[in-house]
Design a protein around this motif. Structure first.
Motif, PDB file in Angstrom:
ATOM      1  N   ARG A  10       0.807  -1.226   0.000  1.00  0.00           N
ATOM      2  CA  ARG A  10       0.000   0.000   0.000  1.00  0.00           C
ATOM      3  C   ARG A  10       0.841   1.278   0.000  1.00  0.00           C
ATOM      4  NH1 ARG A  10      -5.033  -0.907  -0.670  1.00  0.00           N
ATOM      5  NH2 ARG A  10      -5.899  -2.857   0.084  1.00  0.00           N
ATOM      6  N   VAL A  11       2.135   1.149   0.162  1.00  0.00           N
ATOM      7  CA  VAL A  11       3.048   2.300   0.101  1.00  0.00           C
ATOM      8  C   VAL A  11       3.694   2.287  -1.283  1.00  0.00           C
ATOM      9  CG1 VAL A  11       5.133   3.325   1.092  1.00  0.00           C
ATOM     10  CG2 VAL A  11       3.472   2.178   2.581  1.00  0.00           C
ATOM     11  N   PRO A  12       3.709   3.430  -1.970  1.00  0.00           N
ATOM     12  CA  PRO A  12       4.326   3.437  -3.307  1.00  0.00           C
ATOM     13  C   PRO A  12       5.788   2.990  -3.263  1.00  0.00           C
ATOM     14  CG  PRO A  12       3.216   5.522  -2.871  1.00  0.00           C
ATOM     15  CD  PRO A  12       3.225   4.751  -1.590  1.00  0.00           C
ATOM     16  N   ARG A  13       6.183   2.200  -4.241  1.00  0.00           N
ATOM     17  CA  ARG A  13       7.593   1.802  -4.347  1.00  0.00           C
ATOM     18  C   ARG A  13       8.427   2.948  -4.895  1.00  0.00           C
ATOM     19  NH1 ARG A  13       8.692  -4.338  -6.054  1.00  0.00           N
ATOM     20  NH2 ARG A  13       7.588  -5.266  -4.308  1.00  0.00           N
ATOM     21  N   PHE A  14       7.855   3.709  -5.819  1.00  0.00           N
ATOM     22  CA  PHE A  14       8.554   4.814  -6.446  1.00  0.00           C
ATOM     23  C   PHE A  14       7.619   6.007  -6.524  1.00  0.00           C
ATOM     24  CE2 PHE A  14       9.600   0.845  -8.789  1.00  0.00           C
ATOM     25  CZ  PHE A  14      10.835   0.608  -8.201  1.00  0.00           C
ATOM     26  N   ALA A  15       8.173   7.215  -6.412  1.00  0.00           N
ATOM     27  CA  ALA A  15       7.379   8.442  -6.544  1.00  0.00           C
ATOM     28  C   ALA A  15       8.292   9.551  -7.056  1.00  0.00           C
ATOM     29  CB  ALA A  15       6.783   8.836  -5.201  1.00  0.00           C
ATOM     30  N   TRP A  16       7.775  10.382  -7.949  1.00  0.00           N
ATOM     31  CA  TRP A  16       8.529  11.520  -8.450  1.00  0.00           C
ATOM     32  C   TRP A  16       7.563  12.512  -9.066  1.00  0.00           C
ATOM     33  CZ3 TRP A  16       8.462   6.774 -10.830  1.00  0.00           C
ATOM     34  CH2 TRP A  16       7.995   6.730 -12.131  1.00  0.00           C
ATOM     35  N   THR A  17       8.044  13.717  -9.286  1.00  0.00           N
ATOM     36  CA  THR A  17       7.252  14.730  -9.981  1.00  0.00           C
ATOM     37  C   THR A  17       7.903  14.990 -11.335  1.00  0.00           C
ATOM     38  OG1 THR A  17       8.520  16.518  -8.961  1.00  0.00           O
ATOM     39  CG2 THR A  17       6.456  15.879  -7.873  1.00  0.00           C
ATOM     40  N   ALA A  18       7.073  15.366 -12.294  1.00  0.00           N
ATOM     41  CA  ALA A  18       7.571  15.665 -13.639  1.00  0.00           C
ATOM     42  C   ALA A  18       6.509  16.465 -14.384  1.00  0.00           C
ATOM     43  CB  ALA A  18       7.869  14.374 -14.398  1.00  0.00           C
ATOM     44  N   ARG A  19       6.956  17.209 -15.368  1.00  0.00           N
ATOM     45  CA  ARG A  19       6.006  17.939 -16.230  1.00  0.00           C
ATOM     46  C   ARG A  19       5.553  17.027 -17.360  1.00  0.00           C
ATOM     47  NH1 ARG A  19       6.372  23.908 -15.926  1.00  0.00           N
ATOM     48  NH2 ARG A  19       7.990  24.348 -14.400  1.00  0.00           N
ATOM     49  N   VAL A  62       6.952   7.429 -25.315  1.00  0.00           N
ATOM     50  CA  VAL A  62       6.716   7.235 -23.880  1.00  0.00           C
ATOM     51  C   VAL A  62       6.510   8.604 -23.239  1.00  0.00           C
ATOM     52  CG1 VAL A  62       7.755   6.458 -21.714  1.00  0.00           C
ATOM     53  CG2 VAL A  62       8.029   5.088 -23.786  1.00  0.00           C
ATOM     54  N   ALA A  63       5.476   8.725 -22.409  1.00  0.00           N
ATOM     55  CA  ALA A  63       5.185  10.004 -21.749  1.00  0.00           C
ATOM     56  C   ALA A  63       6.394  10.454 -20.934  1.00  0.00           C
ATOM     57  CB  ALA A  63       3.965   9.852 -20.847  1.00  0.00           C
ATOM     58  N   PRO A  64       6.787  11.721 -21.040  1.00  0.00           N
ATOM     59  CA  PRO A  64       7.976  12.211 -20.344  1.00  0.00           C
ATOM     60  C   PRO A  64       7.960  11.939 -18.839  1.00  0.00           C
ATOM     61  CG  PRO A  64       7.100  13.914 -21.786  1.00  0.00           C
ATOM     62  CD  PRO A  64       6.119  12.768 -21.795  1.00  0.00           C
ATOM     63  N   GLN A  65       6.792  12.037 -18.215  1.00  0.00           N
ATOM     64  CA  GLN A  65       6.732  11.834 -16.771  1.00  0.00           C
ATOM     65  C   GLN A  65       6.933  10.369 -16.369  1.00  0.00           C
ATOM     66  OE1 GLN A  65       4.159  12.926 -18.647  1.00  0.00           O
ATOM     67  NE2 GLN A  65       2.224  12.111 -17.942  1.00  0.00           N
ATOM     68  N   THR A  66       6.926   9.459 -17.344  1.00  0.00           N
ATOM     69  CA  THR A  66       7.134   8.033 -17.067  1.00  0.00           C
ATOM     70  C   THR A  66       8.605   7.645 -17.155  1.00  0.00           C
ATOM     71  OG1 THR A  66       4.962   7.615 -18.012  1.00  0.00           O
ATOM     72  CG2 THR A  66       6.374   5.719 -17.747  1.00  0.00           C
ATOM     73  N   ARG A  67       9.392   8.389 -17.877  1.00  0.00           N
ATOM     74  CA  ARG A  67      10.799   8.030 -18.140  1.00  0.00           C
ATOM     75  C   ARG A  67      11.657   7.826 -16.890  1.00  0.00           C
ATOM     76  NH1 ARG A  67      10.807  12.066 -23.083  1.00  0.00           N
ATOM     77  NH2 ARG A  67       9.661  10.729 -24.513  1.00  0.00           N
ATOM     78  N   PRO A  68      11.472   8.586 -15.782  1.00  0.00           N
ATOM     79  CA  PRO A  68      12.297   8.363 -14.592  1.00  0.00           C
ATOM     80  C   PRO A  68      12.172   6.943 -14.010  1.00  0.00           C
ATOM     81  CG  PRO A  68      11.271  10.510 -14.463  1.00  0.00           C
ATOM     82  CD  PRO A  68      10.646   9.795 -15.629  1.00  0.00           C
TER      83      PRO A  68
END
Length: 73
Positions: A10-19, A62-68
């Motif tokens: 239930r806790v995200p494994r990964f998280a980030w912000t992006a445009r 691929v959507a830019p916010q997905t690349r990380p």
């Protein structure tokens, strides 16, 4: 997309912000899940889906916010 899933953690494994492509900031949360099937049904808001390899995450389609995500795989 019509596929049921079970959340493994239930806790995200990964998280980030992006445009996104329009310059809007997005918060991306990735959870560990298990899909009941791979029988996807394209919804009205879906423009497409596919399985990709890690090296494909930097492709123009691929959507830019997905690349990380590649950094964690």
């Amino acid at each position: 997309m019509g596929v049921r899933c079970h959340v493994i953690e239930r806790v995200p494994r990964f998280a980030w912000t992006a445009r996104d492509k329009d310059g809007v900031w997005r918060l991306v949360l990735c959870f560990a899940i298990e899909l009941e099937s791979l029988d996807f049904t394209k919804s009205e808001e879906c423009v497409g889906y596919r399985f990709v390899a890690k090296q494909d995450l930097d492709s123009p389609w691929v959507a830019p916010q997905t690349r990380p995500l590649a950094a964690w795989l």
